[in-house]
Design a protein around this motif. Structure first.
Motif, PDB file in Angstrom:
ATOM      1  N   LYS A  91      68.656  10.506   9.009  1.00 41.54           N
ATOM      2  CA  LYS A  91      67.462  11.019   8.342  1.00 41.54           C
ATOM      3  C   LYS A  91      67.230  12.504   8.546  1.00 41.54           C
ATOM      4  N   GLY A  92      67.639  13.036   9.683  1.00 41.13           N
ATOM      5  CA  GLY A  92      67.388  14.450   9.966  1.00 41.13           C
ATOM      6  C   GLY A  92      65.900  14.720  10.108  1.00 41.13           C
ATOM      7  N   GLY A  93      65.477  15.933   9.837  1.00 48.03           N
ATOM      8  CA  GLY A  93      64.060  16.291   9.839  1.00 48.03           C
ATOM      9  C   GLY A  93      63.358  16.000  11.153  1.00 48.03           C
ATOM     10  N   GLN A  94      62.269  15.237  11.068  1.00 43.57           N
ATOM     11  CA  GLN A  94      61.447  14.920  12.244  1.00 43.57           C
ATOM     12  C   GLN A  94      62.224  14.109  13.275  1.00 43.57           C
ATOM     13  N   ALA A  95      63.068  13.187  12.824  1.00 40.77           N
ATOM     14  CA  ALA A  95      63.874  12.388  13.759  1.00 40.77           C
ATOM     15  C   ALA A  95      64.810  13.291  14.563  1.00 40.77           C
ATOM     16  N   GLU A  96      65.365  14.298  13.901  1.00 39.38           N
ATOM     17  CA  GLU A  96      66.256  15.254  14.583  1.00 39.38           C
ATOM     18  C   GLU A  96      65.476  16.067  15.618  1.00 39.38           C
ATOM     19  N   ARG A  97      64.299  16.525  15.253  1.00 37.30           N
ATOM     20  CA  ARG A  97      63.466  17.297  16.193  1.00 37.30           C
ATOM     21  C   ARG A  97      63.031  16.422  17.373  1.00 37.30           C
ATOM     22  N   ASP A  98      62.684  15.161  17.087  1.00 34.72           N
ATOM     23  CA  ASP A  98      62.307  14.237  18.168  1.00 34.72           C
ATOM     24  C   ASP A  98      63.469  14.049  19.137  1.00 34.72           C
ATOM     25  N   LEU A  99      64.662  13.874  18.600  1.00 34.61           N
ATOM     26  CA  LEU A  99      65.849  13.708  19.442  1.00 34.61           C
ATOM     27  C   LEU A  99      66.066  14.943  20.311  1.00 34.61           C
ATOM     28  N   GLU A 100      66.019  16.112  19.709  1.00 35.82           N
ATOM     29  CA  GLU A 100      66.252  17.338  20.463  1.00 35.82           C
ATOM     30  C   GLU A 100      65.195  17.547  21.539  1.00 35.82           C
ATOM     31  N   ASP A 101      63.929  17.225  21.213  1.00 31.93           N
ATOM     32  CA  ASP A 101      62.858  17.364  22.204  1.00 31.93           C
ATOM     33  C   ASP A 101      63.054  16.394  23.364  1.00 31.93           C
ATOM     34  N   LEU A 102      63.373  15.147  23.049  1.00 30.17           N
ATOM     35  CA  LEU A 102      63.554  14.139  24.086  1.00 30.17           C
ATOM     36  C   LEU A 102      64.755  14.480  24.971  1.00 30.17           C
ATOM     37  N   VAL A 103      65.825  14.926  24.368  1.00 24.81           N
ATOM     38  CA  VAL A 103      67.009  15.319  25.145  1.00 24.81           C
ATOM     39  C   VAL A 103      66.684  16.519  26.026  1.00 24.81           C
ATOM     40  N   ARG A 104      65.978  17.508  25.458  1.00 26.64           N
ATOM     41  CA  ARG A 104      65.623  18.696  26.236  1.00 26.64           C
ATOM     42  C   ARG A 104      64.783  18.321  27.452  1.00 26.64           C
ATOM     43  N   VAL A 105      63.787  17.452  27.266  1.00 27.51           N
ATOM     44  CA  VAL A 105      62.934  17.037  28.382  1.00 27.51           C
ATOM     45  C   VAL A 105      63.756  16.306  29.441  1.00 27.51           C
ATOM     46  N   ASN A 106      64.586  15.370  29.022  1.00 24.93           N
ATOM     47  CA  ASN A 106      65.365  14.587  29.983  1.00 24.93           C
ATOM     48  C   ASN A 106      66.442  15.417  30.675  1.00 24.93           C
ATOM     49  N   VAL A 107      67.069  16.336  29.945  1.00 25.34           N
ATOM     50  CA  VAL A 107      68.081  17.203  30.558  1.00 25.34           C
ATOM     51  C   VAL A 107      67.429  18.115  31.589  1.00 25.34           C
ATOM     52  N   ASN A 108      66.303  18.726  31.221  1.00 24.63           N
ATOM     53  CA  ASN A 108      65.605  19.595  32.176  1.00 24.63           C
ATOM     54  C   ASN A 108      65.163  18.821  33.412  1.00 24.63           C
ATOM     55  N   LEU A 164      71.284   9.505  28.560  1.00 26.82           N
ATOM     56  CA  LEU A 164      70.442  10.606  29.031  1.00 26.82           C
ATOM     57  C   LEU A 164      68.964  10.315  28.791  1.00 26.82           C
ATOM     58  N   GLY A 165      68.578   9.059  28.925  1.00 24.32           N
ATOM     59  CA  GLY A 165      67.187   8.674  28.733  1.00 24.32           C
ATOM     60  C   GLY A 165      66.767   8.584  27.281  1.00 24.32           C
ATOM     61  N   VAL A 166      67.712   8.666  26.371  1.00 17.41           N
ATOM     62  CA  VAL A 166      67.432   8.614  24.939  1.00 17.41           C
ATOM     63  C   VAL A 166      68.025   7.330  24.379  1.00 17.41           C
TER      64      VAL A 166
END
Length: 174
Positions: A50-67, A37-39
């Motif tokens: 690691k969670g934290g910032q890496a998790e937020r980066d993943l969710e943001d990138l997935v959200r952008v690519n899914v949309n 999915l572009g990730v």
């Protein structure tokens, strides 16, 4: 050999006996398996570790690519489907009935990639519909990657068998 002979040999349309085709096949499936999915898949695993910032980066990138994927599907999905079916059916007819080896090779590369596109689209729709985040998002992406790898394994096997068949057939005939 003169320049023309060198160019003709370099741009050989007999794809299954050409090393460049097999390199392209390996690169295509390696890339398809790495980018879900572009990730990049390493981002998925890093977010899990690691969670934290890496998790937020993943969710943001997935959200952008899914949309983005769902918007393209909504706006021009029918046209893309029609054009894709036209190209694939043309390659199929040229390859199978007119015995154009280049069309066979492109079909064996592009048809499984359309299946990858459908798997990715189904995953994107599920992520959007269920608003998946966190560990469930990572699980959905890893599952999507597994399906892509299964499609790729089957596609590489079928392509290798068809390529060997073509090379043996042409080797015996001429």
């Amino acid at each position: 050999m003169d320049l023309i002979d060198t160019l003709v040999e370099l741009i050989d349309m007999r794809s299954f006996s050409n090393l460049w085709f097999w390199i392209a096949l390996a690169v295509v499936w390696s890339s398809a398996s790495h980018w879900v999915l572009g990730v990049p898949i390493d981002l998925v695993y890093r977010a899990g570790r690691k969670g934290g910032q890496a998790e937020r980066d993943l969710e943001d990138l997935v959200r952008v690519n899914v949309n983005r994927m769902l918007y393209i599907t909504e706006v021009s999905g029918v046209w893309l489907l029609g054009f894709g079916c036209f190209i694939l059916s043309g390659l199929f007819v040229l390859g199978l009935f007119y015995d154009v080896e280049f069309a066979q090779a492109v079909f064996l590369l592009s048809f499984p990639l359309t299946l990858v596109g459908l798997v990715s689209l189904a995953t994107a729709i599920r992520i959007e519909r269920e608003q998946i985040t966190g560990a469930d998002l990572r699980k959905a992406l890893v599952r999507c990657r597994l399906y892509i790898q299964m499609i790729g394994t089957i596609a590489i096997f079928v392509t290798a068998m068809w390529g060997m068949f073509q090379n043996l057939r042409l080797g015996f005939l001429g």
